[in-house]
Design a protein around this motif. Structure first.
Motif, PDB file in Angstrom:
ATOM      1  N   UNK A 112      49.152  91.940 -20.088  1.00  0.00           N
ATOM      2  CA  UNK A 112      49.910  91.002 -20.915  1.00  0.00           C
ATOM      3  C   UNK A 112      50.741  90.086 -20.019  1.00  0.00           C
ATOM      4  N   UNK A 113      50.851  88.834 -20.425  1.00  0.00           N
ATOM      5  CA  UNK A 113      51.626  87.853 -19.674  1.00  0.00           C
ATOM      6  C   UNK A 113      52.845  87.449 -20.486  1.00  0.00           C
ATOM      7  N   UNK A 114      53.642  86.560 -19.928  1.00  0.00           N
ATOM      8  CA  UNK A 114      54.816  86.054 -20.643  1.00  0.00           C
ATOM      9  C   UNK A 114      54.451  84.930 -21.606  1.00  0.00           C
ATOM     10  N   UNK A 115      53.187  84.476 -21.580  1.00  0.00           N
ATOM     11  CA  UNK A 115      52.777  83.350 -22.429  1.00  0.00           C
ATOM     12  C   UNK A 115      52.654  83.807 -23.879  1.00  0.00           C
ATOM     13  N   UNK A 116      53.489  83.235 -24.746  1.00  0.00           N
ATOM     14  CA  UNK A 116      53.470  83.556 -26.174  1.00  0.00           C
ATOM     15  C   UNK A 116      52.281  82.844 -26.817  1.00  0.00           C
ATOM     16  N   UNK A 117      51.361  83.611 -27.393  1.00  0.00           N
ATOM     17  CA  UNK A 117      50.166  83.037 -28.011  1.00  0.00           C
ATOM     18  C   UNK A 117      50.348  82.906 -29.521  1.00  0.00           C
ATOM     19  N   UNK A 118      50.801  83.962 -30.162  1.00  0.00           N
ATOM     20  CA  UNK A 118      50.967  83.945 -31.618  1.00  0.00           C
ATOM     21  C   UNK A 118      52.417  84.252 -31.948  1.00  0.00           C
ATOM     22  N   UNK A 119      53.047  83.337 -32.676  1.00  0.00           N
ATOM     23  CA  UNK A 119      54.442  83.497 -33.068  1.00  0.00           C
ATOM     24  C   UNK A 119      54.509  83.430 -34.594  1.00  0.00           C
ATOM     25  N   UNK A 164      50.995  81.025 -47.511  1.00  0.00           N
ATOM     26  CA  UNK A 164      52.334  81.532 -47.248  1.00  0.00           C
ATOM     27  C   UNK A 164      53.285  80.986 -48.303  1.00  0.00           C
ATOM     28  N   UNK A 165      54.165  81.835 -48.790  1.00  0.00           N
ATOM     29  CA  UNK A 165      55.235  81.356 -49.664  1.00  0.00           C
ATOM     30  C   UNK A 165      56.380  80.815 -48.814  1.00  0.00           C
ATOM     31  N   UNK A 166      56.559  81.418 -47.625  1.00  0.00           N
ATOM     32  CA  UNK A 166      57.557  80.918 -46.675  1.00  0.00           C
ATOM     33  C   UNK A 166      57.214  81.458 -45.295  1.00  0.00           C
ATOM     34  N   UNK A 167      57.846  80.873 -44.275  1.00  0.00           N
ATOM     35  CA  UNK A 167      57.628  81.294 -42.903  1.00  0.00           C
ATOM     36  C   UNK A 167      56.618  80.414 -42.201  1.00  0.00           C
ATOM     37  N   UNK A 168      56.415  80.693 -40.912  1.00  0.00           N
ATOM     38  CA  UNK A 168      55.489  79.893 -40.102  1.00  0.00           C
ATOM     39  C   UNK A 168      54.618  80.775 -39.237  1.00  0.00           C
ATOM     40  N   UNK A 169      53.414  80.264 -38.960  1.00  0.00           N
ATOM     41  CA  UNK A 169      52.487  80.883 -38.015  1.00  0.00           C
ATOM     42  C   UNK A 169      52.188  79.826 -36.960  1.00  0.00           C
ATOM     43  N   UNK A 170      52.534  80.131 -35.704  1.00  0.00           N
ATOM     44  CA  UNK A 170      52.330  79.185 -34.616  1.00  0.00           C
ATOM     45  C   UNK A 170      51.386  79.800 -33.601  1.00  0.00           C
ATOM     46  N   UNK A 171      50.331  79.079 -33.271  1.00  0.00           N
ATOM     47  CA  UNK A 171      49.320  79.552 -32.323  1.00  0.00           C
ATOM     48  C   UNK A 171      49.307  78.608 -31.133  1.00  0.00           C
ATOM     49  N   UNK A 174      51.138  75.442 -31.647  1.00  0.00           N
ATOM     50  CA  UNK A 174      50.711  74.599 -32.768  1.00  0.00           C
ATOM     51  C   UNK A 174      50.964  75.342 -34.087  1.00  0.00           C
ATOM     52  N   UNK A 175      51.800  74.782 -34.947  1.00  0.00           N
ATOM     53  CA  UNK A 175      52.085  75.401 -36.238  1.00  0.00           C
ATOM     54  C   UNK A 175      50.907  75.160 -37.177  1.00  0.00           C
ATOM     55  N   UNK A 176      50.380  76.246 -37.726  1.00  0.00           N
ATOM     56  CA  UNK A 176      49.205  76.174 -38.595  1.00  0.00           C
ATOM     57  C   UNK A 176      49.628  75.878 -40.028  1.00  0.00           C
ATOM     58  N   UNK A 177      48.801  75.103 -40.729  1.00  0.00           N
ATOM     59  CA  UNK A 177      49.074  74.819 -42.137  1.00  0.00           C
ATOM     60  C   UNK A 177      48.686  76.023 -42.979  1.00  0.00           C
ATOM     61  N   UNK A 178      49.562  76.383 -43.887  1.00  0.00           N
ATOM     62  CA  UNK A 178      49.335  77.512 -44.777  1.00  0.00           C
ATOM     63  C   UNK A 178      48.137  77.243 -45.681  1.00  0.00           C
ATOM     64  N   UNK A 179      47.273  78.260 -45.819  1.00  0.00           N
ATOM     65  CA  UNK A 179      46.147  78.154 -46.745  1.00  0.00           C
ATOM     66  C   UNK A 179      45.001  77.293 -46.246  1.00  0.00           C
ATOM     67  N   UNK A 180      44.919  77.037 -44.936  1.00  0.00           N
ATOM     68  CA  UNK A 180      43.851  76.214 -44.365  1.00  0.00           C
ATOM     69  C   UNK A 180      43.138  76.983 -43.245  1.00  0.00           C
ATOM     70  N   UNK A 181      42.133  77.797 -43.593  1.00  0.00           N
ATOM     71  CA  UNK A 181      41.427  78.575 -42.579  1.00  0.00           C
ATOM     72  C   UNK A 181      40.811  77.705 -41.482  1.00  0.00           C
ATOM     73  N   UNK A 182      40.364  76.500 -41.839  1.00  0.00           N
ATOM     74  CA  UNK A 182      39.771  75.611 -40.833  1.00  0.00           C
ATOM     75  C   UNK A 182      40.745  75.283 -39.720  1.00  0.00           C
ATOM     76  N   UNK A 183      42.025  75.073 -40.065  1.00  0.00           N
ATOM     77  CA  UNK A 183      43.047  74.812 -39.052  1.00  0.00           C
ATOM     78  C   UNK A 183      43.151  75.990 -38.090  1.00  0.00           C
ATOM     79  N   UNK A 184      43.186  77.195 -38.643  1.00  0.00           N
ATOM     80  CA  UNK A 184      43.314  78.398 -37.807  1.00  0.00           C
ATOM     81  C   UNK A 184      42.111  78.534 -36.884  1.00  0.00           C
TER      82      UNK A 184
END
Length: 198
Positions: A112-119, A164-171, A174-184
């Protein structure tokens, strides 16, 4: 519409009808909760005590050691050996499965590195509430919980399949749009779901 666990229990009950002398259970706990597994194990022990022979197939060593009197190991379609469960170890069975000792073959190194991949910050959906996760490159994070605890639902939400009803997923920043599998997918997030046949 039955759940996978309910279908599994129906199949087990179907096998018990009639006057069976031998019952084979093939991965019977794959979709059962811990409580249902305990009930199944009690049933299997009761059948054994009534003189029914039981063949129990599982890749879960803990289950095998909880139930079995003898353990038969197959490798490449042939019988590799039969061990008395009371006098064998998991290591003995692994050696039979692979044909050699693996203790020197695999070493665990921290990559594991210090690089944050999924937040994941304060993610709330219809099934999970306030989830925070930070996963770094080279790290493996396991999600544990009973059936219905929200593990699979969280994975689906991270992949954009559940909104998502609230919160964020950042990869990777890059913050991903909720409910868009193509973005992920485009951002580099893949999902191998629990139900892979469909």
């Amino acid at each position: 519409q039955l759940t996978p666990a309910q279908r599994q229990l129906v199949e087990i009950l179907r096998a018990l009808t009639g006057d069976a002398k031998v019952i084979a259970f093939d991965e019977p706990t794959s979709s059962l909760s811990e409580h249902e597994v305990d009930a199944l194990f009690a049933l299997i022990r009761r059948l054994r005590d009534q003189g029914v022979a039981v063949v129990y197939v599982s890749h879960r060593m803990q289950e095998i050691f909880q139930l079995a009197d003898r353990i038969a190991v197959l490798r490449d379609g042939a019988l590799a050996g039969v061990q008395d469960a009371a006098t064998t170890s998991e290591g003995d069975l692994v050696r039979l499965m692979v044909g050699r000792d693996l203790s020197a073959m695999f070493t665990r190194e921290r990559v594991a590195t210090d690089r944050l991949v999924l937040d994941v910050r304060a993610v709330t959906t219809d099934h999970v509430t306030g989830i925070d996760l930070r996963i770094h490159a080279g790290e493996v994070v396991g999600l544990a919980g009973l059936i219905g605890a929200g593990r699979s639902e969280l994975a689906l939400a991270l992949a954009g399949d559940q909104p998502l009803r609230s919160g964020t997923v950042t990869l990777d920043g890059r913050t991903l749009r909720s409910g868009h599998p193509g973005d992920a997918i485009r951002a580099g997030l893949g999902l191998a779901p629990e139900e892979r046949k469909a």
